[in-house]
Write a protein that holds these residues in place. Structure first.
Motif, PDB file in Angstrom:
ATOM      1  N   ARG A 209       0.810  -1.216   0.000  1.00 55.58           N
ATOM      2  CA  ARG A 209       0.000   0.000   0.000  1.00 55.58           C
ATOM      3  C   ARG A 209       0.848   1.272   0.000  1.00 55.58           C
ATOM      4  N   LYS A 210       2.151   1.147   0.243  1.00 48.75           N
ATOM      5  CA  LYS A 210       3.035   2.319   0.200  1.00 48.75           C
ATOM      6  C   LYS A 210       3.474   2.654  -1.227  1.00 48.75           C
ATOM      7  N   ARG A 211       3.289   1.740  -2.148  1.00 48.27           N
ATOM      8  CA  ARG A 211       3.532   1.937  -3.583  1.00 48.27           C
ATOM      9  C   ARG A 211       4.977   2.314  -3.922  1.00 48.27           C
ATOM     10  N   HIS A 212       5.926   1.625  -3.307  1.00 45.21           N
ATOM     11  CA  HIS A 212       7.316   1.812  -3.711  1.00 45.21           C
ATOM     12  C   HIS A 212       7.542   1.309  -5.138  1.00 45.21           C
ATOM     13  N   ASP A 213       6.732   0.350  -5.582  1.00 41.67           N
ATOM     14  CA  ASP A 213       6.874  -0.147  -6.956  1.00 41.67           C
ATOM     15  C   ASP A 213       6.570   0.952  -7.968  1.00 41.67           C
ATOM     16  N   LEU A 214       5.645   1.827  -7.642  1.00 39.65           N
ATOM     17  CA  LEU A 214       5.332   2.961  -8.507  1.00 39.65           C
ATOM     18  C   LEU A 214       6.531   3.903  -8.608  1.00 39.65           C
ATOM     19  N   PHE A 215       7.209   4.082  -7.509  1.00 39.22           N
ATOM     20  CA  PHE A 215       8.431   4.893  -7.461  1.00 39.22           C
ATOM     21  C   PHE A 215       9.481   4.316  -8.407  1.00 39.22           C
ATOM     22  N   ILE A 216       9.680   3.004  -8.340  1.00 38.67           N
ATOM     23  CA  ILE A 216      10.676   2.336  -9.188  1.00 38.67           C
ATOM     24  C   ILE A 216      10.287   2.432 -10.663  1.00 38.67           C
ATOM     25  N   LYS A 217       9.025   2.175 -10.967  1.00 37.17           N
ATOM     26  CA  LYS A 217       8.564   2.221 -12.359  1.00 37.17           C
ATOM     27  C   LYS A 217       8.698   3.625 -12.951  1.00 37.17           C
ATOM     28  N   SER A 218       8.590   4.640 -12.122  1.00 37.59           N
ATOM     29  CA  SER A 218       8.780   6.011 -12.600  1.00 37.59           C
ATOM     30  C   SER A 218      10.221   6.236 -13.037  1.00 37.59           C
ATOM     31  N   PHE A 219      11.159   5.655 -12.300  1.00 43.42           N
ATOM     32  CA  PHE A 219      12.574   5.812 -12.658  1.00 43.42           C
ATOM     33  C   PHE A 219      12.943   5.024 -13.908  1.00 43.42           C
ATOM     34  N   ALA A 220      12.149   4.023 -14.246  1.00 48.75           N
ATOM     35  CA  ALA A 220      12.394   3.287 -15.488  1.00 48.75           C
ATOM     36  C   ALA A 220      12.223   4.196 -16.704  1.00 48.75           C
ATOM     37  N   LEU A 221      11.537   5.325 -16.534  1.00 50.30           N
ATOM     38  CA  LEU A 221      11.334   6.297 -17.608  1.00 50.30           C
ATOM     39  C   LEU A 221      12.380   7.410 -17.573  1.00 50.30           C
ATOM     40  N   LEU A 222      13.333   7.309 -16.649  1.00 48.13           N
ATOM     41  CA  LEU A 222      14.314   8.385 -16.448  1.00 48.13           C
ATOM     42  C   LEU A 222      15.751   7.885 -16.575  1.00 48.13           C
ATOM     43  N   LYS A 223      15.962   6.863 -17.374  1.00 51.81           N
ATOM     44  CA  LYS A 223      17.295   6.256 -17.453  1.00 51.81           C
ATOM     45  C   LYS A 223      18.348   7.201 -18.026  1.00 51.81           C
ATOM     46  N   LYS A 224      17.929   8.188 -18.811  1.00 53.32           N
ATOM     47  CA  LYS A 224      18.880   9.132 -19.390  1.00 53.32           C
ATOM     48  C   LYS A 224      19.056  10.380 -18.527  1.00 53.32           C
ATOM     49  N   CYS A 225      18.403  10.391 -17.386  1.00 55.74           N
ATOM     50  CA  CYS A 225      18.464  11.548 -16.483  1.00 55.74           C
ATOM     51  C   CYS A 225      19.413  11.246 -15.328  1.00 55.74           C
ATOM     52  N   GLN A 226      20.077  12.268 -14.817  1.00 56.85           N
ATOM     53  CA  GLN A 226      21.033  12.083 -13.719  1.00 56.85           C
ATOM     54  C   GLN A 226      20.357  11.841 -12.372  1.00 56.85           C
ATOM     55  N   ILE A 227      19.092  12.122 -12.285  1.00 59.22           N
ATOM     56  CA  ILE A 227      18.399  11.996 -11.001  1.00 59.22           C
ATOM     57  C   ILE A 227      18.307  10.533 -10.586  1.00 59.22           C
ATOM     58  N   LYS A 228      18.452  10.296  -9.281  1.00 63.01           N
ATOM     59  CA  LYS A 228      18.437   8.938  -8.746  1.00 63.01           C
ATOM     60  C   LYS A 228      17.338   8.793  -7.690  1.00 63.01           C
ATOM     61  N   GLY A 229      17.077   7.556  -7.317  1.00 66.97           N
ATOM     62  CA  GLY A 229      16.075   7.271  -6.299  1.00 66.97           C
ATOM     63  C   GLY A 229      16.665   6.444  -5.170  1.00 66.97           C
ATOM     64  N   ILE A 230      16.240   6.723  -3.949  1.00 72.70           N
ATOM     65  CA  ILE A 230      16.675   5.954  -2.780  1.00 72.70           C
ATOM     66  C   ILE A 230      15.439   5.541  -1.996  1.00 72.70           C
ATOM     67  N   ILE A 231      15.353   4.247  -1.687  1.00 68.49           N
ATOM     68  CA  ILE A 231      14.249   3.713  -0.883  1.00 68.49           C
ATOM     69  C   ILE A 231      14.816   3.258   0.452  1.00 68.49           C
ATOM     70  N   ALA A 232      14.278   3.795   1.538  1.00 67.58           N
ATOM     71  CA  ALA A 232      14.712   3.421   2.887  1.00 67.58           C
ATOM     72  C   ALA A 232      13.530   2.832   3.641  1.00 67.58           C
TER      73      ALA A 232
END
Length: 368
Positions: A209-232
């Motif tokens: 229900r926290k939808r971390h998978d949505l967070f990951i799938k969003s980054f799949a569209l940003l592979k050419k971008c320098q921005i990164k994601g961290i899940i804690a």
């Protein structure tokens, strides 16, 4: 000088003797540590800081289907005296079934009842495999609603909800009305404002229900971008999320850290560009005000519940549909417009200052 020193000692001893004893009462399952436990610790720490004796008491909460015994055990718990036979002046309970405990001055600052029989009922019912199971669970739901309504109406001195979302559920389900009192941010962070680094932070239990998978799938569209994601965070979805990161080829862009120390999480918050927190119908959500106090805007979704009570779209965060492309677009916007991101963080920080323990604690304890 000796007499003055003696009078000061007597005054200090009298002050210690007159300190009220307030017990924070809540429940949790073994090996499950989340926002409820963090809130209990923050309440107790701030009670102590503000001149009270305080302790935390965890009451029984049985496995699913055995809650009647847990309610009964809580009801029989005697919290009138300390272990040294000194009076406990008040208790603050936080959730089911701990609000069944009896005390002459009992404030319930409710997070939630047993959600499977409230807002998660439709989802719970779909997992029942037989007509008998459905009938049995309908009876349990009816009984728990009756018990909760009685306890929250007759067993507590004051009743506060931790969010408007929680207050609405109580009124809609059992007809109980209560005042909203928001918990301030937890008290074991430094809340230092660091830099706006090139990563978005997602922090909470690894639960579907926290939808971390949505967070990951969003980054799949940003592979050419320098921005990164961290899940804690830690939880039952860890293996699934790790596999999802690998499937999407994001090992170098999204880090799944698991459980981290308070010091590490403090640093992650302090230096994040922004915080992603888009759960499904969250009760309250400690993360929102924590991020705000660190001066970070928050990205959430229209169906996220509690966080929406604080986020002003485009001012201290963004509320976007839970779709990877829309979320990815917001990540890029925050990354490419860091000046605006800082301004949003400043507004978020200023808003967080409206919620302080100095204003909250007096409403939870006996006066005088």
């Amino acid at each position: 000088m000796i007499r003055k020193h003696h009078r000061n000692n007597l005054s200090a001893m009298k002050s210690e003797t007159n300190k009220k004893r307030i017990l924070v009462v809540t429940s949790r399952l073994p090996f499950v540590y989340g926002g409820n436990s963090i809130l209990a610790q923050s309440i107790s720490a701030n009670l102590t800081r503000m001149g009270y004796w305080s302790d935390i008491w965890f009451t029984p909460q049985n496995r699913f289907g055995r809650q009647a015994a847990a309610y009964f055990a809580n009801r029989l718990t005697d919290l009138g005296l300390t272990g040294t036979d000194e009076q406990i002046d008040g208790i603050i309970s936080l959730r089911f079934p701990s609000f069944a405990v009896k005390h002459p001055y009992h404030v319930c600052w409710i997070n939630h009842c047993m959600r499977e029989y409230y807002d998660l009922w439709d989802h719970h019912r779909t997992k029942l495999t037989s007509p008998f199971a459905v009938s049995k669970e309908h009876i349990r739901k009816w009984m728990i609603h009756k018990i909760d309504k009685y306890l929250l109406a007759h067993n507590v001195t004051k009743l506060f909800a931790q969010s408007k979302n929680i207050a609405y559920r109580l009124k809609d389900s059992v007809g109980i009305q209560c005042e909203v009192l928001y918990p301030p941010p937890r008290s074991d962070f430094s809340y230092e404002h660091g830099k706006y680094d090139d990563y978005i932070l997602s922090v909470s239990r690894l639960n579907k229900r926290k939808r971390h998978d949505l967070f990951i799938k969003s980054f799949a569209l940003l592979k050419k971008c320098q921005i990164k994601g961290i899940i804690a965070g830690d939880g039952e979805e860890y293996t699934y999320l790790k596999q999802l990161i690998e499937e999407k080829g994001l090992e170098n862009q999204v880090q799944l850290l698991g459980a981290v120390s308070v010091e590490k999480l403090n640093s992650l918050y302090s230096n994040a560009l922004a915080v992603f927190f888009a759960p499904v119908d969250e009760d309250y959500g400690n993360v929102t005000l924590e991020a705000f106090r660190f001066g970070k805007p928050v990205i959430s979704a229209p169906d996220s519940g509690g966080p929406l009570e604080f986020i002003h779209h485009g001012e201290n965060g963004f509320i976007v549909d839970p779709e990877p492309q829309q979320i990815a677009d917001i990540f890029i916007k925050l990354f490419e417009n860091k000046s605006q991101t800082r301004d949003m963080g400043t507004f978020a920080y200023e808003m967080s200052l409206e919620h302080t323990w100095e204003n909250t604690i007096p409403r939870l304890v006996p006066s005088g």
